[in-house]
Design a protein around this motif. Sequence first.
Motif, PDB file in Angstrom:
ATOM      1  N   THR A  55       0.755  -1.333   0.404  1.00  0.00           N
ATOM      2  CA  THR A  55      -0.008  -0.088  -0.315  1.00  0.00           C
ATOM      3  C   THR A  55       0.712   1.041   0.114  1.00  0.00           C
ATOM      4  O   THR A  55       0.428   2.268   0.036  1.00  0.00           O
ATOM      5  CB  THR A  55      -1.500   0.332   1.523  1.00  0.00           C
ATOM      6  OG1 THR A  55      -0.395  -0.267   2.479  1.00  0.00           O
ATOM      7  CG2 THR A  55      -1.674  -1.122   1.518  1.00  0.00           C
ATOM      8  N   LYS A  56       1.956   1.542   0.555  1.00  0.00           N
ATOM      9  CA  LYS A  56       2.597   2.585  -0.160  1.00  0.00           C
ATOM     10  C   LYS A  56       3.856   2.586  -1.222  1.00  0.00           C
ATOM     11  O   LYS A  56       4.630   3.642  -1.377  1.00  0.00           O
ATOM     12  CB  LYS A  56       3.969   2.382   0.771  1.00  0.00           C
ATOM     13  CG  LYS A  56       3.635   2.256   2.578  1.00  0.00           C
ATOM     14  CD  LYS A  56       4.818   0.870   3.430  1.00  0.00           C
ATOM     15  CE  LYS A  56       4.075   0.752   4.927  1.00  0.00           C
ATOM     16  NZ  LYS A  56       4.839   0.604   6.148  1.00  0.00           N
ATOM     17  N   LYS A 103       4.363   4.013  -5.150  1.00  0.00           N
ATOM     18  CA  LYS A 103       3.363   5.566  -6.269  1.00  0.00           C
ATOM     19  C   LYS A 103       3.095   4.658  -7.010  1.00  0.00           C
ATOM     20  O   LYS A 103       1.973   5.427  -7.545  1.00  0.00           O
ATOM     21  CB  LYS A 103       4.420   5.798  -6.254  1.00  0.00           C
ATOM     22  CG  LYS A 103       5.315   6.536  -4.715  1.00  0.00           C
ATOM     23  CD  LYS A 103       6.724   7.253  -5.372  1.00  0.00           C
ATOM     24  CE  LYS A 103       7.506   8.083  -4.133  1.00  0.00           C
ATOM     25  NZ  LYS A 103       8.393   8.307  -4.156  1.00  0.00           N
ATOM     26  N   ARG A 120       1.098  -1.095  -6.265  1.00  0.00           N
ATOM     27  CA  ARG A 120      -0.047  -1.169  -5.133  1.00  0.00           C
ATOM     28  C   ARG A 120      -1.607  -1.540  -6.261  1.00  0.00           C
ATOM     29  O   ARG A 120      -1.470  -1.121  -7.075  1.00  0.00           O
ATOM     30  CB  ARG A 120      -0.318   0.206  -4.597  1.00  0.00           C
ATOM     31  CG  ARG A 120      -0.255   1.552  -5.227  1.00  0.00           C
ATOM     32  CD  ARG A 120      -0.882   2.920  -4.523  1.00  0.00           C
ATOM     33  NE  ARG A 120      -1.942   2.549  -3.653  1.00  0.00           N
ATOM     34  CZ  ARG A 120      -1.793   2.777  -2.423  1.00  0.00           C
ATOM     35  NH1 ARG A 120      -0.814   3.498  -1.943  1.00  0.00           N
ATOM     36  NH2 ARG A 120      -3.316   3.001  -1.994  1.00  0.00           N
ATOM     37  N   PRO A 134      -5.281   0.170  -6.500  1.00  0.00           N
ATOM     38  CA  PRO A 134      -5.516   1.433  -5.702  1.00  0.00           C
ATOM     39  C   PRO A 134      -7.055   1.308  -4.691  1.00  0.00           C
ATOM     40  O   PRO A 134      -7.839   0.199  -5.181  1.00  0.00           O
ATOM     41  CB  PRO A 134      -6.183   1.701  -6.937  1.00  0.00           C
ATOM     42  CG  PRO A 134      -5.585   1.745  -7.985  1.00  0.00           C
ATOM     43  CD  PRO A 134      -5.592  -0.477  -7.441  1.00  0.00           C
ATOM     44  N   LEU A 183      -9.982   2.796  -2.241  1.00  0.00           N
ATOM     45  CA  LEU A 183     -10.883   4.247  -1.866  1.00  0.00           C
ATOM     46  C   LEU A 183      -9.905   4.778   0.028  1.00  0.00           C
ATOM     47  O   LEU A 183      -9.276   3.655  -0.058  1.00  0.00           O
ATOM     48  CB  LEU A 183     -12.050   3.805  -0.804  1.00  0.00           C
ATOM     49  CG  LEU A 183     -12.856   3.896  -1.887  1.00  0.00           C
ATOM     50  CD1 LEU A 183     -14.287   3.014  -1.509  1.00  0.00           C
ATOM     51  CD2 LEU A 183     -13.066   5.383  -3.343  1.00  0.00           C
ATOM     52  N   PRO A 184      -9.610   6.209   0.281  1.00  0.00           N
ATOM     53  CA  PRO A 184      -8.366   6.223   1.157  1.00  0.00           C
ATOM     54  C   PRO A 184      -8.508   6.608   2.367  1.00  0.00           C
ATOM     55  O   PRO A 184      -7.670   6.117   3.395  1.00  0.00           O
ATOM     56  CB  PRO A 184      -8.782   7.932   1.066  1.00  0.00           C
ATOM     57  CG  PRO A 184      -9.688   8.009  -0.252  1.00  0.00           C
ATOM     58  CD  PRO A 184     -10.281   6.999  -0.432  1.00  0.00           C
ATOM     59  N   HIS A 185     -10.173   5.839   2.670  1.00  0.00           N
ATOM     60  CA  HIS A 185     -10.404   5.088   4.316  1.00  0.00           C
ATOM     61  C   HIS A 185     -10.035   3.891   4.619  1.00  0.00           C
ATOM     62  O   HIS A 185     -10.196   3.070   5.585  1.00  0.00           O
ATOM     63  CB  HIS A 185     -11.511   5.211   4.042  1.00  0.00           C
ATOM     64  CG  HIS A 185     -12.782   5.128   3.977  1.00  0.00           C
ATOM     65  ND1 HIS A 185     -13.024   5.943   2.480  1.00  0.00           N
ATOM     66  CD2 HIS A 185     -13.482   4.284   4.152  1.00  0.00           C
ATOM     67  CE1 HIS A 185     -13.940   4.734   2.105  1.00  0.00           C
ATOM     68  NE2 HIS A 185     -14.515   3.518   2.722  1.00  0.00           N
ATOM     69  N   ARG A 194      -7.296   0.289   4.215  1.00  0.00           N
ATOM     70  CA  ARG A 194      -6.154   0.181   5.036  1.00  0.00           C
ATOM     71  C   ARG A 194      -5.319  -0.593   3.762  1.00  0.00           C
ATOM     72  O   ARG A 194      -4.207  -0.452   3.881  1.00  0.00           O
ATOM     73  CB  ARG A 194      -6.250  -0.144   6.046  1.00  0.00           C
ATOM     74  CG  ARG A 194      -4.472  -1.079   6.770  1.00  0.00           C
ATOM     75  CD  ARG A 194      -4.522  -1.281   8.557  1.00  0.00           C
ATOM     76  NE  ARG A 194      -4.886  -2.305   8.294  1.00  0.00           N
ATOM     77  CZ  ARG A 194      -5.682  -3.310   9.004  1.00  0.00           C
ATOM     78  NH1 ARG A 194      -6.992  -2.159  10.201  1.00  0.00           N
ATOM     79  NH2 ARG A 194      -6.491  -4.444   9.407  1.00  0.00           N
ATOM     80  N   SER A 195      -5.658  -2.028   3.730  1.00  0.00           N
ATOM     81  CA  SER A 195      -6.039  -2.936   2.668  1.00  0.00           C
ATOM     82  C   SER A 195      -7.335  -3.941   2.402  1.00  0.00           C
ATOM     83  O   SER A 195      -7.949  -4.017   3.163  1.00  0.00           O
ATOM     84  CB  SER A 195      -4.520  -3.512   3.449  1.00  0.00           C
ATOM     85  OG  SER A 195      -5.258  -4.610   4.029  1.00  0.00           O
TER      86      SER A 195
END
Length: 165
Positions: free
Chosen positions: A80-81, A83, A122, A124, A126-128, A130-131
């Motif tokens: 998830t880290k 780019k 990664r 993609p 949604l921002p909220h 975690r995985s």
Amino acid sequence: MLHIVLHEPEMPANTGNIGRTCVACGAVLHLIEPLGFRLNEKMIKRAGLDYWDKLDVRTYINFEDFLEKNNDPKIYMATTKAKHVYSAPAYEDDEDVYIMFGKESAGIPEEILLNYEETSIRIPMLPHIRSLNLSNSVAIVAYEVLRHQGFKAFQMEGQLHHYKW
């Protein structure tokens, strides 16, 4: 050839599911210790169903052992880290493709990721969130690699049996 690498997997059911996916797509499964289970556990075989004996599975005592025994391969780190999105690399079909995933509770250690920033990928979300579940993540990325490679040697069509109900 596709290689799925699990760094310190913790859950036998996930690893069993991943093993079944590897058999379905002709991938080698590499397990880097320590494992959160024994390979002979009932849960891992239940998740892998009757495919576990068809799986090419290899184990290593640590990440350095894995690198040494595989001639320092080019590895895409699924994290998830990252780019870069998992669909961006070309995944050439004339090279071995190694995709590494970290353990369920913590992912791949940052001290490893620092050396693989350009080949980190990664999925993609949604921002909220975690995985995703590890076995789902492996399936998503594995089949993207195979898509890039044209699904060579794969059965591409099914057939209905036209049963009368």
